[in-house]
Design an enzyme around this catalytic site. Sequence first.
Site, PDB file in Angstrom:
ATOM      1  N   PHE A   5     106.588 -62.063  68.764  1.00 14.51           N
ATOM      2  CA  PHE A   5     105.327 -61.691  69.398  1.00 14.51           C
ATOM      3  C   PHE A   5     104.841 -62.887  70.202  1.00 14.51           C
ATOM      4  O   PHE A   5     104.498 -63.932  69.647  1.00 14.51           O
ATOM      5  CB  PHE A   5     104.252 -61.286  68.388  1.00 14.51           C
TER       6      PHE A   5
ATOM      7  N   LYS B  19      94.728 -70.069  71.144  1.00 13.40           N
ATOM      8  CA  LYS B  19      93.905 -69.669  70.007  1.00 13.40           C
ATOM      9  C   LYS B  19      93.018 -70.815  69.512  1.00 13.40           C
ATOM     10  O   LYS B  19      91.938 -71.022  70.027  1.00 13.40           O
ATOM     11  CB  LYS B  19      94.778 -69.081  68.897  1.00 13.40           C
TER      12      LYS B  19
ATOM     13  N   ASP C  25     106.691 -71.495  70.742  1.00 12.42           N
ATOM     14  CA  ASP C  25     105.376 -70.863  70.856  1.00 12.42           C
ATOM     15  C   ASP C  25     104.587 -71.192  69.591  1.00 12.42           C
ATOM     16  O   ASP C  25     104.818 -70.615  68.531  1.00 12.42           O
ATOM     17  CB  ASP C  25     105.550 -69.353  71.010  1.00 12.42           C
TER      18      ASP C  25
END
Length: 403
Positions: A134, A248, A219
Amino acid sequence: MPAPASRLARNYAPLPVTVVRAEGAWVEDADGARYLDLLAGYSALNFGHRHPDLVAAARAQLGRSTLVSRAFDHDLLEPFAAAATDLTSTEMLLPMNTGAEAVESAIKVARRWGAQVRGVPAERATIVVADGNFHGRTTTIVSFSTDPDAREGYGPYTPGFRHVPFGDAEELADAVDDDTVAVLLEPVQGEAGVVVPPAGYLRAARSITEEAGALLVLDEIQSGLGRTGATLAQDLEGVRADLTTLGKALGGGIVPVSAVVGRADVLGVLTPGSHGSTFGGNPLACAVGIAVCELLADGTIQARATRLGELLGARLDALVADGLLARARRIGLWAGIDLPGGLTVDGRRADGHDLCVALARRGVLAKDTHGATVRLSPPLTIDEADLEAALDALRAALVELAA
């Protein structure tokens, strides 16, 4: 035509909790009920809601400037780049806004680097990715997703990606060839249910890419900035990626902030006009990002995540031993838990959503993923007593579903 019941597009199915106030690890709904937040904005709230240092930095900057076009410079852009690269032991930063933007930027940089430096023809360049990944929800990113919910209906898909099983170093090595410009991986697959690869996997990926002359892109949008008990999850294996995506928690839950950090010679393939972002690196984002880096600079929060993660792990292991959980995967203060087959709701097998509903009734918020799995990612600043109380609620909810 009558107006719909809601004017919002239904791309989310939230729990019936409407948050109106939040501070630290706690949120409050419109009726005054309080909940412990064990999702923390998918790790965007690593430092809790409205951390005083981050709020102060944002307020101070709101009184000065909020947006300056990259057609001009501003006084926080270089300090932000210095703070983030010092924190992550990297050389250069490309500022963006969202995690998906950071991943898209890393893909573009890897492809341009492959063409200009490696000499890989653009029509043959590939990036190796992992099953279960993801990395966001843009058209290019969902093109290499293996999640039907994220992918289906969005074709035609962007070519140039090759899949391998996550955690299998031999399969990864076999997939890398002369046309591979990069390997793109999550050190821990968060959306997949906090899937932790075998020890040594990232070191193997580093060796494989170095031998092939390809880039390693990690990531760390969910795994980075303290979540795993280290500044970056790759630190736990002594690895440094060529490019790392951050997001984030870099915005402290206040503003969207993301970045690609890494080697100067790789990010150096970008030239004026070849990539950009209207809001990327804006003064407000930089002020908050600098404050985030300062929170992490001395390692106190990372150490706290490690200590509280051990508590979390012990409590989850006890639930597995008691048959209330099928499995529990954990790294730092981050866990994915799988429900066993014996839990029921209204005569049917209970799933992760049912557990989240039962938790919400007990004042705890969490999020399910992929059926029988629930993710737990409390703020790294949560009080130990509050974490214990949340885990007491988890046990009570599981006992209820097992009755």
